[in-house]
Design an enzyme around this catalytic site. Structure first.
Site, short mmCIF file in Angstrom:
data_model
loop_
_atom_site.label_atom_id
_atom_site.label_comp_id
_atom_site.label_asym_id
_atom_site.label_seq_id
_atom_site.Cartn_x
_atom_site.Cartn_y
_atom_site.Cartn_z
N PHE A 132 0.85 -1.19 0.00
CA PHE A 132 0.00 0.00 0.00
C PHE A 132 0.89 1.26 0.00
CE2 PHE A 132 -2.92 3.07 1.97
CZ PHE A 132 -4.04 2.86 1.20
N ASP A 201 2.17 -5.03 8.64
CA ASP A 201 0.99 -4.17 8.62
C ASP A 201 -0.24 -5.08 8.53
OD1 ASP A 201 -1.14 -2.48 7.99
OD2 ASP A 201 0.16 -1.05 6.95
N TYR A 226 -10.44 1.31 10.90
CA TYR A 226 -11.69 1.60 10.18
C TYR A 226 -12.03 0.59 9.10
CZ TYR A 226 -8.25 4.04 7.20
OH TYR A 226 -7.16 4.36 6.44
N LYS A 227 -11.23 -0.45 8.95
CA LYS A 227 -11.55 -1.48 7.95
C LYS A 227 -12.35 -2.58 8.63
CE LYS A 227 -7.76 0.02 5.07
NZ LYS A 227 -6.31 0.05 4.95
N ARG A 391 -12.70 -4.70 -6.91
CA ARG A 391 -12.31 -5.33 -5.65
C ARG A 391 -13.55 -5.54 -4.79
NH1 ARG A 391 -8.26 -2.72 -1.35
NH2 ARG A 391 -10.06 -1.35 -1.23
C1 LIG Z 1 -5.71 1.25 4.76
C2 LIG Z 1 -4.24 1.13 4.90
C3 LIG Z 1 -3.50 2.13 5.52
C4 LIG Z 1 -4.17 3.37 5.99
O1 LIG Z 1 -3.31 4.29 6.56
P1 LIG Z 1 -3.89 5.63 7.19
O2 LIG Z 1 -2.77 6.19 7.92
O3 LIG Z 1 -5.07 5.24 8.01
O4 LIG Z 1 -4.37 6.49 6.07
C5 LIG Z 1 -2.13 1.93 5.66
N1 LIG Z 1 -1.54 0.81 5.20
C6 LIG Z 1 -2.24 -0.17 4.59
C7 LIG Z 1 -1.54 -1.39 4.11
C8 LIG Z 1 -3.61 -0.03 4.41
O5 LIG Z 1 -4.30 -0.97 3.80
#
Ligand SMILES: *Cc1c(COP(=O)(O)O)cnc(C)c1O
Length: 432
Positions: A132, A201, A226-227, A391
């Site tokens: 990501f 992560d 939030y996921k 997705r």
């Molecule tokens: C959703 C996600 C993030 C989100 O990071 P924020 O700091 O909340 O914007 C980070 N890393 C991964 C791999 C994600 O899927």
């Protein structure tokens, strides 16, 4: 269509599903099929009243007394202990704070310092090319500051690259594009064998798949609120550090909430013992209260078999979706992209649009959303290796088997009619 793929057969699976009652924990708009809980989890039914209570009673009446009387000051650790149960961490090892990006900055800084203290010749942070973007951006910034470098490979190339110049292996357990799930225990062990540290992560794994941070021998972890944890837009995130490392470095964002005695108001910084040193500033109480409601929706599965029962349903949903896609969309040109084995897949499935450009994935997703099926679109470069993707995330807490039947039905109808070609679904020029 095989009998097992009829709508009645899906309804029968829902009727027999021991996790079905968990859906009542959520406020889902009627008629909507939500396949994007991997991006933003749905609103738990308890959240609005709980946040209202925090506002009206704890803040409105309790005012500053609520830091103690309502336990606000303990929220990062209290909610952290709840998340710990979902990811194989012990109580007191995990805190809720900041965003995933900021937590990654903290733990990666600590990991780099620890690795370099072991051997100054370790100069490489290793990660996946399709990790990501925010993770890669944070790593780029840190390696620049420290005179190190970030090396990006395909996931299958990583084991062979783990040599004695690698400081940290930084991976997202479940890839956000493909849904591919990396083997945390094996890769952590391979990193350790090369003398490197393993940082994970859990953005697409916490609350989605069983995770055992201690059992897998991981060194550091961050994750998203939030996921799959349903904490609400911009919910605070979390970080975990293995007990063997937690006091070895103090992390760079040395705010007062991570101080050993924040309310003594000393001039000099002294890190708190344990994971509390990974806190920085004042916790966002409203966001934490909402996150706690979200985490509770996942913990509600504990008496029903917990994460392993959720995982079993998530796998069943993914397999059903893929079977329906094969059966009903086989001729459309859309093809499943990502692991074919359920064991290597997180809680999502991606469909690649054909490289010949015959289907505009963006427009198709917009048309799908208009018909009440919400997934998302992730652009690639359009090639067969890096295609544009539709997705679909599967959250077993609230999804039913019939939802997947109905979603594929709508997709099949859109493809058959070509209705997605309508100009109103086309991407507006400025967005690429
Ligand atoms: C959703 C996600 C993030 C989100 O990071 P924020 O700091 O909340 O914007 C980070 N890393 C991964 C791999 C994600 O899927």
């Amino acid at each position: 269509m095989p009998v097992s793929l009829t709508r009645d057969a899906c309804a029968a699976r829902d009727a027999a599903d021991p996790l079905a009652p968990l859906r009542a924990q959520f406020t889902l708009p009627p008629g909507l099929i939500y396949l994007d809980g991997n991006s933003l989890g749905v609103l738990p039914a308890a959240t609005a009243a709980r946040v209202q209570q925090v506002i009206a009673e704890e803040w409105g009446r309790g005012l500053i007394r609520s830091w103690n009387d309502a336990g606000w000051i303990d929220l990062p650790r209290r909610v952290g202990d709840k998340i710990a149960r979902l990811v194989g961490a012990r109580p007191g090892e995990l805190v809720v704070a900041d965003s995933t990006s900021v937590n990654l900055y903290k733990v990666l800084s600590a990991a780099l310092r620890i690795a370099q203290a072991g051997s100054a010749s370790r100069k490489v942070v290793l990660s996946e090319r399709s990790n990501f973007p925010t993770d890669l951006y944070i790593a780029q910034s840190l390696v620049e500051q420290q005179g190190m470098r970030l090396e990006l490979l395909d996931i299958d190339e990583i084991p062979a690259r783990l040599r004695d110049d690698v400081a940290v292996l930084m991976l997202t357990q479940v890839n956000y594009r493909t849904g591919r799930m990396a083997d945390m225990a094996a890769l952590s062990a391979q990193a350790h064998a090369a003398g490197a540290l393993a940082l994970w992560d859990l953005a697409h794994s916490a609350g989605a798949v069983p995770v055992d941070l201690n059992g897998a021998g991981a060194d550091f972890a961050v994750g998203c609120g939030y996921k799959y944890l349903n904490g609400g837009p911009g919910a605070p995130a979390f970080c975990w550090v293995h007990a063997r490392h937690v006091e070895r470095f103090r992390q760079p964002l040395s705010g007062w909430m991570g101080h050993a005695a924040p309310f003594v108001f000393q001039t000099g910084y002294e890190p708190a013992p344990g994971i509390a040193r990974y806190l920085c500033g004042t916790p966002p109480v409203l966001g934490m209260a909402a996150l706690e409601c979200g985490v509770d929706t996942v913990l509600a599965a504990e008496p029903l078999g917990g994460m392993s029962a959720l995982r079993a349903k998530s796998v069943a949903l993914g397999e059903l979706f893929l079977e329906l896609v094969r059966e009903r969309l086989g001729a459309s040109g859309l093809r499943p992209f990502g692991p074919s084995q359920a064991a290597q897949r997180g809680s999502q499935v991606s469909l690649a649009v054909p490289a010949d450009g015959s289907i505009d994935g963006y427009a198709l997703m917009q048309a799908l959303i208009e018909r009440g099926v919400i997934g998302d679109y992730r652009a690639g470069d359009g090639s067969a290796e890096h295609p544009h993707l539709l997705r679909f995330g599967f959250t077993p807490l609230y999804l039913r088997y019939v939802d997947l039947f109905d979603a594929v039905q709508v997709l099949a109808e859109l493809l058959a009619s070509g209705a997605w070609r309508d100009a109103r679904f086309a991407r507006k020029a400025a967005v690429t």
